[in-house]
Design a protein around this motif. Structure first.
Motif, PDB file in Angstrom:
ATOM      1  N   THR A 188      -2.915  12.978  -4.747  1.00  0.00           N
ATOM      2  CA  THR A 188      -4.336  12.051  -5.232  1.00  0.00           C
ATOM      3  C   THR A 188      -5.188  12.913  -5.674  1.00  0.00           C
ATOM      4  O   THR A 188      -6.033  12.405  -6.519  1.00  0.00           O
ATOM      5  N   ALA A 189      -5.621  14.088  -4.942  1.00  0.00           N
ATOM      6  CA  ALA A 189      -6.792  14.882  -5.164  1.00  0.00           C
ATOM      7  C   ALA A 189      -6.761  15.367  -6.823  1.00  0.00           C
ATOM      8  O   ALA A 189      -5.891  15.748  -7.128  1.00  0.00           O
TER       9      ALA A 189
ATOM     10  N   ASP B 176       0.661  -1.218  -0.015  1.00  0.00           N
ATOM     11  CA  ASP B 176       0.049  -0.017  -0.027  1.00  0.00           C
ATOM     12  C   ASP B 176       0.868   1.337   0.114  1.00  0.00           C
ATOM     13  O   ASP B 176       1.731   1.448   0.995  1.00  0.00           O
TER      14      ASP B 176
ATOM     15  N   ALA C  67      -1.508  15.009   4.226  1.00  0.00           N
ATOM     16  CA  ALA C  67      -1.519  16.181   3.736  1.00  0.00           C
ATOM     17  C   ALA C  67      -1.104  16.008   2.139  1.00  0.00           C
ATOM     18  O   ALA C  67      -1.587  16.057   0.972  1.00  0.00           O
ATOM     19  N   ALA C  68       0.130  15.365   2.140  1.00  0.00           N
ATOM     20  CA  ALA C  68       0.850  15.289   0.914  1.00  0.00           C
ATOM     21  C   ALA C  68       0.162  14.356   0.264  1.00  0.00           C
ATOM     22  O   ALA C  68       0.017  14.341  -1.191  1.00  0.00           O
ATOM     23  N   TRP C  69      -0.498  13.250   0.923  1.00  0.00           N
ATOM     24  CA  TRP C  69      -1.128  12.258  -0.038  1.00  0.00           C
ATOM     25  C   TRP C  69      -2.419  12.884  -0.671  1.00  0.00           C
ATOM     26  O   TRP C  69      -2.619  12.486  -1.887  1.00  0.00           O
ATOM     27  N   ARG C  70      -2.992  13.781   0.105  1.00  0.00           N
ATOM     28  CA  ARG C  70      -4.237  14.507  -0.307  1.00  0.00           C
ATOM     29  C   ARG C  70      -3.774  15.290  -1.925  1.00  0.00           C
ATOM     30  O   ARG C  70      -4.244  15.298  -2.685  1.00  0.00           O
ATOM     31  N   ALA C  71      -2.528  15.943  -1.680  1.00  0.00           N
ATOM     32  CA  ALA C  71      -2.044  16.884  -2.683  1.00  0.00           C
ATOM     33  C   ALA C  71      -1.723  16.174  -4.180  1.00  0.00           C
ATOM     34  O   ALA C  71      -2.025  16.337  -5.224  1.00  0.00           O
TER      35      ALA C  71
ATOM     36  N   GLU D  86       0.094  13.568  10.153  1.00  0.00           N
ATOM     37  CA  GLU D  86      -0.591  14.716   9.560  1.00  0.00           C
ATOM     38  C   GLU D  86      -0.033  15.201   8.412  1.00  0.00           C
ATOM     39  O   GLU D  86      -0.792  15.310   7.409  1.00  0.00           O
ATOM     40  N   LEU D  87       1.176  15.386   8.275  1.00  0.00           N
ATOM     41  CA  LEU D  87       1.883  16.045   6.955  1.00  0.00           C
ATOM     42  C   LEU D  87       1.736  14.931   5.893  1.00  0.00           C
ATOM     43  O   LEU D  87       1.713  15.257   4.884  1.00  0.00           O
TER      44      LEU D  87
ATOM     45  N   ARG E  26       0.298   4.410   0.554  1.00  0.00           N
ATOM     46  CA  ARG E  26       0.239   5.460   1.648  1.00  0.00           C
ATOM     47  C   ARG E  26       0.774   4.828   2.579  1.00  0.00           C
ATOM     48  O   ARG E  26       1.470   5.557   3.540  1.00  0.00           O
ATOM     49  N   THR E  27       0.773   3.828   3.058  1.00  0.00           N
ATOM     50  CA  THR E  27       1.392   3.330   4.065  1.00  0.00           C
ATOM     51  C   THR E  27       2.864   3.349   4.009  1.00  0.00           C
ATOM     52  O   THR E  27       3.827   3.637   4.788  1.00  0.00           O
TER      53      THR E  27
END
Lengths: 196, 196, 196, 196
Positions: free
Chosen positions: B189-190, B78, B183-187, B179-180, B80-81
């Motif tokens: 994948t969004a 995975d 946030a990087a993951w959202r940046a 947390e960070l 993200r992990t």
DNA sequence: ATCTAAGCGAGACGGTACGTCCTGTCTTGAG
DNA sequence: CTCAAGACAGGACGTACCGTCTCGCTTAGAT
């Protein structure tokens, strides 16, 4: 009540020393800054410098705090645009003037030395990062950003990648800035997503 | 082909100097590193150090490149992990060992000096950031990340905020890291969102 | 008028350095004199020595000028006897104390370097050769020497052969001294003789 | 019988080193002579120099012995004239070529070190002073000088004042030479005079 | 035709010293 | 009490030589 006895300090001395320090920081960087050279350039003797600043780190903090302008928080009505303007301004003021390495070296020097880290935070950092806080706060109020957005996190997401790109690549273009601000924007606005 | 003429260098000397340099970097930081002290601790004379490294920056780059371990890229299946593991490992290795300020100071010293920036990138940085590239590449292949994801951008989004938080706050908790990274993951994948 | 501003020099430092220099000149000769060793022995740092003397030649000149005693001009009533006493004293003070080579090396070092030759002449040589001048002047007044006798020539005729014998033979006995002073006396007192 | 095994020494190496040493002695004096510089100028490595000369003093002795010409003893038929010619030649060869300080420094360095003083006497000094001995011997045979005249004393009376004048005054004129040779002549030829 | 010894270039090494620069402190005299 | 001036102990800088050493290669006489 301050003690007013004795010969008063000359008013010109402090600014002259700070100006000299800034010039030397620009010319030779933080590592090349020396109290000796500052004193010579300011037309002052070394003990006079030491009477006002305990070492070159404190002097550099004061010099930078005075010399690096504090940008007004942009307020175009659109938060994302504001963040773009903010980021470009930041890069202009630090990378393009060559002060970025100085500030990094100063931060590196301050880590773990609270007597330095405190002034650095309070005198240099807080006023400048306040701009981000303002924009984020306004963005939340306006509904451009989620209500729970933490200004500290926003700061790290915005400034962090910019700093890191400059650090690692040695330079940073306008397109880089746009790309990284857009990414920060996604991080701030996208809904939390699970692992799967 | 190497030049085999002349008295060969003693095999122990190089490592002894690098070990001494690492110890001093840990004890006194980059600013507190002196060739003199390195030589004394390595049981070697100053000219012997200068015969191998032109100045303390090059010496520090080599010492760090040898002493800071290169983490294997996590591969849990995975992405993200994997990024979370990566980030925690990075923070453990640098912030918790106190080497972060050293590396920052070294980077700050190298900006604009290509003879330093080059070796720093090639010897220290590239092997270590390769781990991120690996994870990102695998993530794209696996479909966890969008096909066009740039490893360089991923690197800046991941490492940048971590570094910046450490720099500005002076310390960083496991919760911060999580947390960070999220946030990087959202940046990453969004979907890109326009402002309108 | 001397400048009285600034922290005054410690009174002990100068003499301590000169003493140390003299000891080292006696032990190791002029070639073995090093500013480093002088500083260590005087219990002072190297920059302190350099603040007062620009190099080891000037330091040696001052050290010798202070340490080598200036003999009183003998005045027995008989000029020839006076010159014998003078010569024996000279040899005792320089050859027998081992300082002769030091002074020679210093002279050799000074030839063609007026910034050294000047102080050497004025500080060391002139006061010491003054003794010869005194004896010669008295000798002329007394009628023991011809009225036109030049003190400089007398000096060269007396000291020259002694120095040269020491230089070439490596040592000089009391009998040598007597022989060479007698010869000098003949040179000074015999009437000029033609070639044929 | 010498051992002829092994690679023989290159014939050009010795002279090349001696030439280099002479050039450096002329340019920088005895104190400025360094084995390092000699090796570089001779196009040879340092160990090659050390294989042939144990230190710079021995090297300088050999270089001077080879480079300073040995004047033929003048033989005009008149001893006094011969001595004048001799003295002028001496001064020309040493003072006017700037080698005088080198030779003085070398002598000063050799005093008390028999391993240096020996070669200096035998290789440099004896052949050159032999000229004086020749002239004195001829002068005695011819009846110009008293039968008991010692060549060693003659040497000291002639050369000593010349050397000393050069040493103390820094320079020496033709008139000086004539004056001092005339004085030496009086010392050698005048009858011994008691003081009374 | 090997063997063996030395010469030699190359360059590392432990060392010593150089002369300079900067640090932070102190000591004076003058304002 | 400030300030200019400058001395001071201390420490490091980067460089120059020292005299020695350890290599690889070359050149020869001895075997």
């Amino acid at each position: 009540m301050v003690d007013r006895r004795g010969r008063p300090r000359r008013a010109e001395t402090g600014p002259a020393i700070l100006d000299a320090a800034m010039e030397l920081l620009r010319e030779a960087g933080y590592g090349g800054l020396s109290i000796e050279a500052v004193a010579v350039r300011a037309g002052v003797t070394r003990p006079t410098v030491y009477r006002r600043w305990p070492d070159k780190a404190h002097l550099a903090i004061d010099a930078l705090s005075r010399a690096v302008p504090i940008a007004a928080a942009p307020d175009t009505g659109d938060t994302r645009t504001d963040l773009h303007l903010l980021a470009h301004g930041l890069v202009d003021r630090l990378v393009r003037t060559g002060l970025a390495p100085v500030i990094l070296a100063l931060h590196a020097d301050s880590i773990g030395r609270e007597e330095l880290a405190g002034p650095l935070r309070e005198l240099y950092l807080r006023p400048r990062l306040g701009t981000i806080t303002d924009v984020v706060t306004r963005g939340i109020a306006r509904g451009d950003l989620p209500p729970g957005t933490s200004p500290a996190t926003a700061r790290d997401l915005l400034a962090g990648p910019l700093v890191y790109r400059g650090l690692v690549a040695g330079d940073i273009t306008d397109a880089d800035v746009d790309e990284l601000v857009d990414a920060a924007w996604r991080a701030l606005t996208a809904p939390a997503s699970g692992t799967g």
